[in-house]
Design a protein around this motif. Structure first.
Motif, PDB file in Angstrom:
ATOM      1  N   GLU A  20      56.841  56.033  23.190  1.00 51.33           N
ATOM      2  CA  GLU A  20      57.402  56.975  22.492  1.00 51.33           C
ATOM      3  C   GLU A  20      57.017  58.483  23.259  1.00 51.33           C
ATOM      4  OE1 GLU A  20      56.484  57.063  18.389  1.00 51.33           O
ATOM      5  OE2 GLU A  20      57.241  54.990  18.277  1.00 51.33           O
ATOM      6  N   ARG A  35      52.907  57.991  21.390  1.00 50.46           N
ATOM      7  CA  ARG A  35      52.600  56.897  20.696  1.00 50.46           C
ATOM      8  C   ARG A  35      53.296  55.492  21.619  1.00 50.46           C
ATOM      9  NH1 ARG A  35      49.263  56.271  16.507  1.00 50.46           N
ATOM     10  NH2 ARG A  35      50.616  55.233  15.521  1.00 50.46           N
ATOM     11  N   TYR A  36      52.400  54.465  21.732  1.00 50.65           N
ATOM     12  CA  TYR A  36      52.872  53.279  22.540  1.00 50.65           C
ATOM     13  C   TYR A  36      52.680  52.059  21.786  1.00 50.65           C
ATOM     14  CZ  TYR A  36      48.223  53.045  23.480  1.00 50.65           C
ATOM     15  OH  TYR A  36      46.574  52.785  23.292  1.00 50.65           O
ATOM     16  N   GLY A  37      53.147  50.873  22.209  1.00 50.18           N
ATOM     17  CA  GLY A  37      52.948  49.818  21.379  1.00 50.18           C
ATOM     18  C   GLY A  37      53.918  48.776  21.840  1.00 50.18           C
ATOM     19  N   THR A  66      57.184  46.016  19.777  1.00 50.55           N
ATOM     20  CA  THR A  66      58.051  45.905  18.399  1.00 50.55           C
ATOM     21  C   THR A  66      58.737  44.520  18.518  1.00 50.55           C
ATOM     22  OG1 THR A  66      58.565  48.143  18.744  1.00 50.55           O
ATOM     23  CG2 THR A  66      59.847  46.492  17.363  1.00 50.55           C
ATOM     24  N   ARG A  91      52.148  50.290  16.507  1.00 52.20           N
ATOM     25  CA  ARG A  91      51.961  51.463  17.390  1.00 52.20           C
ATOM     26  C   ARG A  91      50.664  52.193  17.491  1.00 52.20           C
ATOM     27  NH1 ARG A  91      56.294  50.007  18.220  1.00 52.20           N
ATOM     28  NH2 ARG A  91      58.302  51.164  18.556  1.00 52.20           N
TER      29      ARG A  91
END
Length: 165
Positions: A114, A118-120, A122, A146
């Protein structure tokens, strides 16, 4: 523009407008609307439509290598209205792997990056609900996780619907 860019543009555009494409790789495009329903962290639980209003507009291209597996490239501008102030609060770069599960179901495992830091990842479960010759309509349940940007980790459950062509 370079010859490579022109070739890529023509290749992608022809794939998006070719509805009878049955050979692989198969290219499809889509547009949707995603509403996060609830977001949970160690500090709090936030509910969309009650605490604020947030909406995302996933737009992407799927490149199917075979009937069973593919790659997806998705961009999602996210808009949030919180206390009467609305803005684009992030732009999400969302590449991932697609796995056809049969009977109109698809699993998408996406990485998430993002613009707000933020990161992660999905995981998404997608179901085609109406399919015709020129397009199909789908519903999906994205489950974003995230991290980063000096905030606690979050888990969100959302609802998405859209059109694929």
């Amino acid at each position: 523009m370079s010859l490579k860019f022109t070739f890529l543009f023509v290749f992608v555009f022809s794939g998006l407008t070719s509805f009878s494409q049955t050979t692989y790789p198969k290219i499809t495009g889509y547009f949707g609307i995603m509403h996060p329903i609830v977001t949970v962290s160690k500090d709090e639980t936030n509910v969309n439509f009650r605490d604020y209003y947030a909406v995302g507009f996933p737009t992407g291209i799927n490149i199917w290598k075979s009937e069973k597996i593919g790659f997806s490239f998705e961009i999602v501008p996210n808009i949030k209205d919180d206390g009467g102030t609305d803005k684009v609060n992030s732009l999400l770069f969302h590449p991932g792997v697609l796995v056809a599960l049969g009977k109109g179901y698809t699993f998408a495992g996406r990485a998430a990056f993002e613009s707000n830091g933020r990161y992660g990842f999905t995981p998404v479960l997608n179901k085609t609900v109406i399919k015709n010759k020129t397009c199909s309509y789908y519903v999906a349940v994205p489950l974003p996780v995230r991290f980063g940007n000096d905030h606690p980790a979050t888990f969100t459950a959302g609802f998405q619907f859209g059109i694929a062509f």
